[in-house]
Motif scaffolding. Sequence first.
Motif, PDB file in Angstrom:
ATOM      1  N   ALA A  58       0.873  -1.207   0.129  1.00  0.00           N
ATOM      2  CA  ALA A  58       0.163   0.011   0.098  1.00  0.00           C
ATOM      3  C   ALA A  58       0.846   1.166  -0.130  1.00  0.00           C
ATOM      4  O   ALA A  58       2.304   0.978   0.218  1.00  0.00           O
ATOM      5  CB  ALA A  58      -0.706   0.140   1.202  1.00  0.00           C
ATOM      6  N   GLU A  59       0.401   2.369  -0.134  1.00  0.00           N
ATOM      7  CA  GLU A  59       1.197   3.467  -0.350  1.00  0.00           C
ATOM      8  C   GLU A  59       0.852   4.255   0.842  1.00  0.00           C
ATOM      9  O   GLU A  59       0.190   4.182   1.749  1.00  0.00           O
ATOM     10  CB  GLU A  59       0.956   4.308  -1.666  1.00  0.00           C
ATOM     11  N   GLY A  60       1.752   5.644   0.730  1.00  0.00           N
ATOM     12  CA  GLY A  60       1.695   6.502   2.097  1.00  0.00           C
ATOM     13  C   GLY A  60       2.977   6.614   2.892  1.00  0.00           C
ATOM     14  O   GLY A  60       4.038   6.502   2.291  1.00  0.00           O
ATOM     15  N   GLU A  75       0.496   5.235  10.969  1.00  0.00           N
ATOM     16  CA  GLU A  75       0.455   4.988   9.386  1.00  0.00           C
ATOM     17  C   GLU A  75      -0.813   5.853   8.610  1.00  0.00           C
ATOM     18  O   GLU A  75      -1.890   5.713   9.177  1.00  0.00           O
ATOM     19  CB  GLU A  75       0.126   3.537   9.295  1.00  0.00           C
ATOM     20  N   ASN A  77      -2.230   6.413   5.012  1.00  0.00           N
ATOM     21  CA  ASN A  77      -2.209   5.683   3.705  1.00  0.00           C
ATOM     22  C   ASN A  77      -2.827   6.916   2.651  1.00  0.00           C
ATOM     23  O   ASN A  77      -3.509   7.650   2.921  1.00  0.00           O
ATOM     24  CB  ASN A  77      -3.114   4.473   3.621  1.00  0.00           C
ATOM     25  N   SER A  78      -2.135   6.518   1.267  1.00  0.00           N
ATOM     26  CA  SER A  78      -2.608   7.440   0.287  1.00  0.00           C
ATOM     27  C   SER A  78      -2.547   6.316  -0.987  1.00  0.00           C
ATOM     28  O   SER A  78      -2.496   5.238  -0.926  1.00  0.00           O
ATOM     29  CB  SER A  78      -1.515   8.206   0.085  1.00  0.00           C
ATOM     30  N   ASP A  81       2.330   6.188  -4.350  1.00  0.00           N
ATOM     31  CA  ASP A  81       3.634   6.620  -3.619  1.00  0.00           C
ATOM     32  C   ASP A  81       4.160   8.060  -4.121  1.00  0.00           C
ATOM     33  O   ASP A  81       5.065   8.522  -3.335  1.00  0.00           O
ATOM     34  CB  ASP A  81       4.723   5.353  -4.209  1.00  0.00           C
ATOM     35  N   ARG A 141      -4.859   5.223   9.295  1.00  0.00           N
ATOM     36  CA  ARG A 141      -5.044   4.054   9.339  1.00  0.00           C
ATOM     37  C   ARG A 141      -5.059   3.316  10.775  1.00  0.00           C
ATOM     38  O   ARG A 141      -5.834   2.692  11.371  1.00  0.00           O
ATOM     39  CB  ARG A 141      -4.161   3.134   8.483  1.00  0.00           C
ATOM     40  N   LEU A 286       4.649  -0.194   6.041  1.00  0.00           N
ATOM     41  CA  LEU A 286       3.493   0.447   5.380  1.00  0.00           C
ATOM     42  C   LEU A 286       2.610  -0.492   4.572  1.00  0.00           C
ATOM     43  O   LEU A 286       3.248  -1.475   3.551  1.00  0.00           O
ATOM     44  CB  LEU A 286       4.203   1.171   4.386  1.00  0.00           C
ATOM     45  N   GLY A 287       1.363  -0.701   4.726  1.00  0.00           N
ATOM     46  CA  GLY A 287       0.544  -1.395   3.869  1.00  0.00           C
ATOM     47  C   GLY A 287       0.413  -2.799   4.411  1.00  0.00           C
ATOM     48  O   GLY A 287      -0.588  -3.625   3.711  1.00  0.00           O
ATOM     49  N   LYS A 292      -4.404  -4.537  -1.662  1.00  0.00           N
ATOM     50  CA  LYS A 292      -4.301  -3.662  -2.933  1.00  0.00           C
ATOM     51  C   LYS A 292      -4.324  -3.974  -4.243  1.00  0.00           C
ATOM     52  O   LYS A 292      -3.753  -5.094  -4.639  1.00  0.00           O
ATOM     53  CB  LYS A 292      -2.811  -3.169  -2.842  1.00  0.00           C
TER      54      LYS A 292
END
Length: 309
Positions: A58-60, A75, A77-78, A81, A141, A286-287, A292
């Motif tokens: 996942a991104e962020g 965390e 998230n977006s 990237d 998150r 991350l993620g 995803k």
Amino acid sequence: MANITAAMVKDLREKTGAGMMDCKGALNETGGDIEAAVDWLRKKGLSKAAKKSGRVAAEGLVGVAVHGEKGVAVEVNSETDFVARNEEFQALVKTIALVAVEKGETDVEALKNQHYPGGAGTVADAISNAIATIGENMTLRRVSALSVSQGVIGQYVHNSIGDGLGKIGVIVALESTGDKEQLTELGRKISMHVAAAGPLALDAAGIDPAVLEREKNVLREKNAGKPDHVLEKIVESGLKTYFKEVTLLEQPYIHDNGKTVSQAVAEAAKTVGAPVALKGFVRYALGEGIEKQESDFAAEVAAAVSGEA
């Protein structure tokens, strides 16, 4: 029969390191259930990297912040990237981490309702404003905190793109009356170990009972047919090996493989000047745990062109 796709086979292969045909066979045997297929491969002795089974993308950004004897990991998230490289997004994550450590918040909804410094409104308002400005969906998150009455909170960020920001964030709690500078360095080294080794728990008592039962079942089924008294000894021995792999205190210390983390902490008392107790850790990658959806960029472009024609 379940529809086994190439993407499912690829996902299982990445999780386990097993061969392509073995992965396809496992998915067929388990009706397309990825987690059951991981176990099936392990029972057959075909899984080469079972510990990768939780790896997702996942991104962020992950942010960590330490203030005195308190530390937090958050965390945010977006969607892409690219946002992680955006200075406004980086400032948002950093400030959220600072708010969390100041307030000692470990509940996402409560943290969202906290005042956001330098602006009119809450953390939730700041996230909404960033979404409107950057043009991409964002989510706070999770958040976790550690504290000690005496000692330090060690920290480390892997793939760092800024102070306290990166792809993996770790904090560890060291209880001690010893030298703070030496403790901080020890905390940094143990945090690096946690980032690299990815322990599931501090010790055996901290492992989720469901995870432990699943491990027992794998050991029993791999050794099915043996007498009960032999089987139980195999399971007992297998769990000891498992604990050495997944519990922080029993893992070989990455900075000195000749000792465990527990031994390294005990020996640190000599340089710190007082006994040291490792009380806990938080590791955010991350993620992890987020599904995803993979996209085929070429197909998307083709579909867009087709739609315009």
